[in-house]
Design a protein around this motif. Structure first.
Motif, PDB file in Angstrom:
ATOM      1  N   THR A  22      43.281 -10.615 -21.329  1.00  0.00           N
ATOM      2  CA  THR A  22      43.730  -9.280 -20.925  1.00  0.00           C
ATOM      3  C   THR A  22      43.118  -8.964 -19.580  1.00  0.00           C
ATOM      4  O   THR A  22      42.058  -9.478 -19.217  1.00  0.00           O
ATOM      5  N   GLY A  23      43.788  -8.103 -18.815  1.00  0.00           N
ATOM      6  CA  GLY A  23      43.282  -7.681 -17.509  1.00  0.00           C
ATOM      7  C   GLY A  23      43.488  -8.738 -16.453  1.00  0.00           C
ATOM      8  O   GLY A  23      44.512  -9.409 -16.399  1.00  0.00           O
ATOM      9  N   GLY A  24      42.503  -8.859 -15.559  1.00  0.00           N
ATOM     10  CA  GLY A  24      42.546  -9.914 -14.553  1.00  0.00           C
ATOM     11  C   GLY A  24      43.078  -9.512 -13.201  1.00  0.00           C
ATOM     12  O   GLY A  24      43.295 -10.375 -12.350  1.00  0.00           O
ATOM     13  N   GLU A  25      43.266  -8.197 -12.974  1.00  0.00           N
ATOM     14  CA  GLU A  25      43.814  -7.758 -11.694  1.00  0.00           C
ATOM     15  C   GLU A  25      43.171  -6.440 -11.265  1.00  0.00           C
ATOM     16  O   GLU A  25      42.774  -5.627 -12.106  1.00  0.00           O
ATOM     17  N   PRO A  26      43.111  -6.193  -9.944  1.00  0.00           N
ATOM     18  CA  PRO A  26      42.721  -4.857  -9.486  1.00  0.00           C
ATOM     19  C   PRO A  26      43.750  -3.826  -9.939  1.00  0.00           C
ATOM     20  O   PRO A  26      44.932  -4.151 -10.109  1.00  0.00           O
ATOM     21  N   VAL A  27      43.315  -2.595 -10.145  1.00  0.00           N
ATOM     22  CA  VAL A  27      44.242  -1.513 -10.502  1.00  0.00           C
ATOM     23  C   VAL A  27      44.893  -1.011  -9.219  1.00  0.00           C
ATOM     24  O   VAL A  27      44.198  -0.656  -8.267  1.00  0.00           O
ATOM     25  N   PRO A  28      46.221  -0.985  -9.152  1.00  0.00           N
ATOM     26  CA  PRO A  28      46.892  -0.514  -7.932  1.00  0.00           C
ATOM     27  C   PRO A  28      46.526   0.940  -7.626  1.00  0.00           C
ATOM     28  O   PRO A  28      46.193   1.722  -8.513  1.00  0.00           O
ATOM     29  N   GLU A  40      44.592   4.059  -5.001  1.00  0.00           N
ATOM     30  CA  GLU A  40      43.368   4.314  -4.265  1.00  0.00           C
ATOM     31  C   GLU A  40      42.129   4.030  -5.117  1.00  0.00           C
ATOM     32  O   GLU A  40      42.180   4.018  -6.342  1.00  0.00           O
ATOM     33  N   GLY A  41      41.044   3.786  -4.438  1.00  0.00           N
ATOM     34  CA  GLY A  41      39.792   3.528  -5.147  1.00  0.00           C
ATOM     35  C   GLY A  41      39.612   2.062  -5.500  1.00  0.00           C
ATOM     36  O   GLY A  41      40.531   1.247  -5.374  1.00  0.00           O
ATOM     37  N   TYR A  42      38.404   1.734  -5.992  1.00  0.00           N
ATOM     38  CA  TYR A  42      38.027   0.347  -6.242  1.00  0.00           C
ATOM     39  C   TYR A  42      38.002   0.056  -7.746  1.00  0.00           C
ATOM     40  O   TYR A  42      36.987  -0.333  -8.316  1.00  0.00           O
ATOM     41  N   PHE A  43      39.128   0.249  -8.388  1.00  0.00           N
ATOM     42  CA  PHE A  43      39.227   0.053  -9.838  1.00  0.00           C
ATOM     43  C   PHE A  43      39.665  -1.380 -10.150  1.00  0.00           C
ATOM     44  O   PHE A  43      40.451  -1.979  -9.415  1.00  0.00           O
ATOM     45  N   TYR A  44      39.164  -1.895 -11.275  1.00  0.00           N
ATOM     46  CA  TYR A  44      39.554  -3.226 -11.734  1.00  0.00           C
ATOM     47  C   TYR A  44      39.809  -3.168 -13.237  1.00  0.00           C
ATOM     48  O   TYR A  44      39.076  -2.510 -13.982  1.00  0.00           O
ATOM     49  N   GLN A  45      40.852  -3.851 -13.678  1.00  0.00           N
ATOM     50  CA  GLN A  45      41.212  -3.847 -15.094  1.00  0.00           C
ATOM     51  C   GLN A  45      40.098  -4.472 -15.946  1.00  0.00           C
ATOM     52  O   GLN A  45      39.575  -5.538 -15.591  1.00  0.00           O
ATOM     53  N   PRO A  46      39.724  -3.853 -17.049  1.00  0.00           N
ATOM     54  CA  PRO A  46      38.804  -4.521 -17.985  1.00  0.00           C
ATOM     55  C   PRO A  46      39.409  -5.859 -18.416  1.00  0.00           C
ATOM     56  O   PRO A  46      40.563  -5.910 -18.858  1.00  0.00           O
ATOM     57  N   GLN A  57      37.343 -10.546  -8.874  1.00  0.00           N
ATOM     58  CA  GLN A  57      38.640 -11.230  -8.784  1.00  0.00           C
ATOM     59  C   GLN A  57      38.444 -12.720  -8.521  1.00  0.00           C
ATOM     60  O   GLN A  57      39.107 -13.567  -9.137  1.00  0.00           O
ATOM     61  N   ARG A  58      37.509 -13.059  -7.632  1.00  0.00           N
ATOM     62  CA  ARG A  58      37.221 -14.473  -7.363  1.00  0.00           C
ATOM     63  C   ARG A  58      36.730 -15.172  -8.616  1.00  0.00           C
ATOM     64  O   ARG A  58      37.173 -16.293  -8.939  1.00  0.00           O
ATOM     65  N   GLN A  59      35.823 -14.550  -9.355  1.00  0.00           N
ATOM     66  CA  GLN A  59      35.271 -15.171 -10.558  1.00  0.00           C
ATOM     67  C   GLN A  59      36.351 -15.396 -11.611  1.00  0.00           C
ATOM     68  O   GLN A  59      36.358 -16.429 -12.295  1.00  0.00           O
ATOM     69  N   VAL A  60      37.275 -14.460 -11.727  1.00  0.00           N
ATOM     70  CA  VAL A  60      38.379 -14.620 -12.673  1.00  0.00           C
ATOM     71  C   VAL A  60      39.261 -15.788 -12.252  1.00  0.00           C
ATOM     72  O   VAL A  60      39.589 -16.679 -13.059  1.00  0.00           O
ATOM     73  N   GLU A  61      39.661 -15.809 -11.002  1.00  0.00           N
ATOM     74  CA  GLU A  61      40.574 -16.847 -10.517  1.00  0.00           C
ATOM     75  C   GLU A  61      39.956 -18.237 -10.613  1.00  0.00           C
ATOM     76  O   GLU A  61      40.607 -19.198 -11.047  1.00  0.00           O
ATOM     77  N   GLU A  62      38.680 -18.350 -10.237  1.00  0.00           N
ATOM     78  CA  GLU A  62      38.023 -19.659 -10.293  1.00  0.00           C
ATOM     79  C   GLU A  62      37.846 -20.128 -11.739  1.00  0.00           C
ATOM     80  O   GLU A  62      37.994 -21.317 -12.033  1.00  0.00           O
TER      81      GLU A  62
END
Length: 461
Positions: free
Chosen positions: A335-341, A343-349, A320-325
């Motif tokens: 496309t993507g750019g956010e954690p998946v809401p 439980e668990g540690y999912f992140y959008q491709p 998330q930091r790398q995307v924002e910076e």
């Protein structure tokens, strides 16, 4: 020293197991037993060692589902990929069972007036500091050739895959290897730097291998240097995936999706920087983004899942930091750019365009489902961009003319170059990096000989 190690299911965030970390006395006892086992193993003929490795291949296949389940629950890998990891380990064991004794055979050298040869002899006990992203394969690709070479192994696996480490230790015994020849050390994270440095300095430990971060590699490499001991370091990468102007953009894009998002992007040899010639950029980008958006994210236990959870929440935060910076520095989020809401540690491709040197997504190793696209104006610019990294592990080039791809690859620094193919490791070929991706080689003949004493014999009548 001593604490409790807790493992967590990254797909749910729920605790899995707790393990008592070892104190100094238990570590000392384990090292002493491992050292004795390694000394005895060195006397076993290479052909017999190879027979045990052949048994290991069978045992790996028998336990494929069990080991895959551990991998899925401890680090979130999709189950199909987890099973593939075990199968690849079995294939590697079979390769070395067949070829190991020949690789280790004495090499005669013709010298007038003398009989001379080069021998590859065991060095003893090797410390292996291994990462979590391929809990089975990372261990096996080092352990199998090292055992064939006649060495013993102290395994310091990542704490979040402690269950996998202990399962592998038992599996070696089941395959017929002596007890304590492969010893999994259970060490609390806070104690790892001190314990590792002490083990490297210990006279009973002959060498060290590490796959991990640059910080860990610097610490281990420095300790090995002070102790004048051999080290092999594989420290990650930021591999370039270069698409030239004559490439089939859709074919390249299909391969690019797999190259970036295998293991949810948590692989040293995942392509990370997509350097595309301007004439092919629009077509490649459109096909690539469509492929990324079609990826199925979800429960790693389900066979339809293509992208599972990241292994830890701090890894998700790093992406998330790398995307924002990068976006703040001028990159475009496609496309993507956010954690998946949930439980668990999912992140959008995630795909970023308009990236380049000076941006986090381009300069840093991105260990997760984040791809950075950069447009090159011509071949010279593609070479410049591909080389604009501190890393040098793998390289993939896509072109209608393979000769052109090879010529371009020779101008880009990396440990491996693949033309019209995705970078991958194979037991028949050496694997390793250059620059900040480390040094030394695993697999093939080079890998088996890394941890041997290359000894010269000269005999006159």
């Amino acid at each position: 020293m001593s604490a409790t190690i807790h493992t967590t299911n990254p797909a749910t965030g729920q605790p899995l197991a707790a393990y008592e970390a070892w104190d100094t006395a238990r570590i000392e006892s384990a090292v002493e037993r491992a050292h004795a086992a390694a000394r005895a193993w060195a006397k076993v003929p290479a052909t017999e060692r190879a027979t045990r490795v052949g048994h290991l291949a069978s045992v790996l296949r028998e336990h494929r589902e069990t080991l895959a389940h551990l991998t899925v629950t401890e680090m979130g890998k999709p189950v199909g990929e987890a099973e593939g990891e075990v199968s690849k380990s079995a294939l590697t064991a079979a390769y070395y069972a067949e070829n190991g004794p020949g690789i280790l055979a004495d090499e005669r050298v013709e010298i007038e007036g003398a009989e001379a040869w080069v021998a590859y002899e065991p060095i003893g006990l090797v410390l292996a500091v291994m990462p979590w992203n391929f809990p089975v394969w990372q261990v096996m690709r080092f352990a199998i050739p090292s055992l064939i070479a006649g060495n013993g192994i102290l395994l310091k696996h990542a704490s979040n895959v402690t269950g996998s480490a202990l399962a592998l230790q038992s599996l070696f015994v089941e395959a017929g290897f002596p007890e304590h020849l492969v010893t999994a050390l259970v060490i609390a994270d806070g104690d790892v730097p001190e314990v590792t440095a002490g083990l490297i300095e210990d006279d009973r430990v002959a060498a060290v291998t590490l796959t991990g971060s640059n910080r860990a590699g610097a610490a281990v490499g420095s300790a090995a240097g002070r102790a004048a001991k051999k080290s092999v370091l594989e420290l990650g990468g930021s591999d370039a995936f270069v698409v030239l102007d004559d490439a089939d953009a859709e074919v390249a894009a299909t391969a690019a999706v797999k190259a970036r998002f295998t293991n949810s992007g948590q692989s040293c040899v995942c392509a990370k920087r997509f350097i595309v010639a301007a004439p092919a950029a629009d077509a490649f980008t459109a096909a690539f983004v469509a492929g990324v958006q079609a990826l199925r994210i979800g429960d790693p236990r389900e066979r339809a899942t293509q992208v599972g959870a990241l292994a830890r929440d701090d890894l998700r935060a790093a992406i998330q930091r790398q995307v924002e910076e990068s976006v703040a520095a001028g990159a475009r989020l496609l496309t993507g750019g956010e954690p998946v809401p949930g439980e668990g540690y999912f992140y959008q491709p995630t795909v970023l365009a308009d990236t380049g040197p000076g941006m986090a997504a381009f300069d840093e190793e991105t260990f997760g489902p984040l791809a950075a696209i950069t447009v090159a104006q011509d071949d010279e610019d593609a070479v410049r961009l591909a080389n604009a990294t501190a890393y040098g592990l793998g390289l993939s080039i896509w072109t209608a003319e393979p000769g052109r791809g090879v010529a371009l690859a020779r101008r880009i620094t990396s440990g491996a170059a693949f033309v019209n193919a995705i970078v991958a490791s194979d037991p028949r070929l050496p694997f390793g990096g250059t620059k900040r991706s480390g040094h030394g080689r695993e697999l093939a003949a080079a890998g088996i000989r890394e941890f041997t004493n290359t000894r010269t014999y000269w005999v006159t009548a």
